[in-house]
Scaffold this motif. Sequence first.
Motif, short mmCIF file in Angstrom:
data_model
loop_
_atom_site.label_atom_id
_atom_site.label_comp_id
_atom_site.label_asym_id
_atom_site.label_seq_id
_atom_site.Cartn_x
_atom_site.Cartn_y
_atom_site.Cartn_z
N ALA A 284 -1.70 -13.28 -8.59
CA ALA A 284 -1.24 -12.21 -7.71
C ALA A 284 0.07 -12.65 -7.06
CB ALA A 284 -2.28 -11.89 -6.65
N THR A 285 0.88 -11.68 -6.67
CA THR A 285 2.16 -11.99 -6.02
C THR A 285 2.35 -11.09 -4.81
OG1 THR A 285 3.36 -10.42 -7.43
CG2 THR A 285 3.24 -12.71 -8.19
N ILE A 286 3.13 -11.62 -3.85
CA ILE A 286 3.47 -10.88 -2.64
C ILE A 286 4.96 -11.05 -2.39
CG2 ILE A 286 3.16 -10.71 -0.13
CD1 ILE A 286 0.34 -11.94 -0.56
N ASN A 287 5.67 -9.93 -2.30
CA ASN A 287 7.06 -9.99 -1.86
C ASN A 287 7.04 -9.88 -0.34
OD1 ASN A 287 9.76 -9.32 -1.05
ND2 ASN A 287 10.21 -8.81 -3.18
N ALA A 288 7.43 -10.97 0.34
CA ALA A 288 7.32 -11.04 1.79
C ALA A 288 8.18 -10.00 2.49
CB ALA A 288 7.70 -12.44 2.27
N ARG A 289 9.19 -9.47 1.79
CA ARG A 289 10.04 -8.45 2.39
C ARG A 289 9.39 -7.07 2.39
NH1 ARG A 289 15.96 -10.14 -0.17
NH2 ARG A 289 16.55 -11.58 1.50
N ASN A 290 8.35 -6.94 1.59
CA ASN A 290 7.74 -5.61 1.41
C ASN A 290 6.42 -5.45 2.14
OD1 ASN A 290 9.91 -5.10 -0.27
ND2 ASN A 290 8.76 -5.53 -2.16
N VAL A 291 5.99 -6.44 2.89
CA VAL A 291 4.73 -6.34 3.63
C VAL A 291 5.00 -6.62 5.11
CG1 VAL A 291 3.30 -6.98 1.65
CG2 VAL A 291 4.13 -8.76 3.20
N ALA A 292 4.21 -6.00 5.96
CA ALA A 292 4.40 -6.19 7.40
C ALA A 292 3.87 -7.54 7.87
CB ALA A 292 3.70 -5.06 8.16
N ASP A 293 2.84 -8.04 7.20
CA ASP A 293 2.18 -9.29 7.61
C ASP A 293 1.74 -10.04 6.36
OD1 ASP A 293 0.33 -11.26 8.47
OD2 ASP A 293 -0.17 -10.08 10.25
N VAL A 294 2.46 -11.14 6.05
CA VAL A 294 2.16 -11.91 4.84
C VAL A 294 0.75 -12.47 4.87
CG1 VAL A 294 2.73 -14.02 3.58
CG2 VAL A 294 4.56 -12.46 4.30
N ALA A 295 0.35 -13.04 6.02
CA ALA A 295 -0.99 -13.64 6.11
C ALA A 295 -2.08 -12.60 5.88
CB ALA A 295 -1.17 -14.31 7.47
N GLU A 296 -1.90 -11.40 6.42
CA GLU A 296 -2.87 -10.34 6.21
C GLU A 296 -2.91 -9.91 4.75
OE1 GLU A 296 -5.98 -8.09 7.19
OE2 GLU A 296 -4.92 -9.41 8.61
N ALA A 297 -1.75 -9.88 4.10
CA ALA A 297 -1.70 -9.53 2.68
C ALA A 297 -2.45 -10.56 1.84
CB ALA A 297 -0.25 -9.43 2.22
N VAL A 298 -2.31 -11.83 2.18
CA VAL A 298 -3.05 -12.88 1.46
C VAL A 298 -4.54 -12.71 1.69
CG1 VAL A 298 -3.49 -15.37 1.32
CG2 VAL A 298 -1.14 -14.53 1.51
N ARG A 299 -4.94 -12.44 2.93
CA ARG A 299 -6.38 -12.26 3.21
C ARG A 299 -6.95 -11.07 2.44
NH1 ARG A 299 -4.98 -14.28 8.47
NH2 ARG A 299 -4.36 -12.18 9.18
N ASP A 300 -6.18 -10.02 2.30
CA ASP A 300 -6.65 -8.86 1.54
C ASP A 300 -6.88 -9.20 0.08
OD1 ASP A 300 -6.57 -7.27 3.79
OD2 ASP A 300 -4.63 -6.35 3.32
N ILE A 301 -5.93 -9.93 -0.52
CA ILE A 301 -6.03 -10.29 -1.94
C ILE A 301 -7.18 -11.25 -2.19
CG2 ILE A 301 -4.87 -11.57 -3.79
CD1 ILE A 301 -2.21 -10.38 -2.73
N THR A 302 -7.37 -12.19 -1.28
CA THR A 302 -8.32 -13.29 -1.50
C THR A 302 -9.70 -13.02 -0.92
OG1 THR A 302 -7.59 -14.38 0.54
CG2 THR A 302 -6.44 -14.97 -1.49
N GLY A 303 -9.87 -11.89 -0.25
CA GLY A 303 -11.17 -11.58 0.34
C GLY A 303 -11.51 -12.46 1.52
N GLY A 304 -10.53 -12.74 2.35
CA GLY A 304 -10.81 -13.50 3.58
C GLY A 304 -9.87 -14.64 3.86
#
Length: 346
Positions: A212-232
Amino acid sequence: MRAMYFEAFEATPDVRTLPDPTPTEGGVVIKVEATGLCRSDWHGWMGHDPDIRLPHVPGHELAGKVVAIGKGVRRFREGQRVTVPFVSGCGHCGECRSGNQQVCEEQFQPGFTHWGSFAEYVAIDYADQNLVHLPEAIDYATAASLGCRFATSFRAVVDQARVTGGEWVAVHGCGGVGLSAIMIAAALGANPVAIDISDEKLAFARKMGAVATINARNVADVAEAVRDITGGGAHASVDALGSPVTCFNSIKNLRRRGRHVQVGLMLADHAAPQIPMAQVIGHELEIYGSHGMQAWRYDAMLAMIESGKLAPQNLIGRHISLDEAVPALMAMDKATDLGISVITRF
């Protein structure tokens, strides 16, 4: 020998002819066949490393052939193919005796404490303790790419973060260190999540094993995006860039009892980042640094490369000349290249 040389920090380096090095009693001289260009070299050129004394020859990721040995060297001989960790231990201090040469109190670092490998020849001290025999199956450019980024990532993922199959591993920054960490985590059966601000680098990270990948410029909260992808949250997280933002996010995106490893250098204005300490305490997080890797640990990494489980050659972007390395070094803080640049022409 031809070498890259600078007499002042931030001044344009020259490529000039300098005296060939000679070995110390316990050292060797290596004919450099390949040497990687690393962001750490840029930090050194900028004056961020207090160990550097001017004038200076940079370069710390290298592979080549032994061409001269000191009279005290026992384990190596002229003509052998070798590489070397960028942190070399003295062999006699307490840390070296415990097997932790990467944090030696009297460490030798080509390109930092001593002249480095952006040259036709480089002298390496404490050879018996630090040189690594290079298998014939691994070419010089690939071996040079291991010296800092890949070996440091190997120790960070395998030894410090203790990543195991099935775990979620967040990797912040998809430069050489980050892409190496992604490849290694994937080889261990983990699930790497790549975070960067470049869609091109994130696409490359998927090729290296990111699930999975996250563009940090496109999300409001990187840590929250990681938690969503990883289930916690991630079980382990690596700051492969080294900035207050990526360091904070790497700790913040961990699940309870997660492990953060700081690999990206935090120097100059970035030396004192904010840390979510309440989360560190309440969730019993573990925070580690990773500073190179011991020569004796190379066997495990080289075995994975020879077996095909790891393919660091896929991370090499450009083969360049010593002359081409001058502008490349000066622009490293703004570089957008995919993969690692390796000097193979001197």
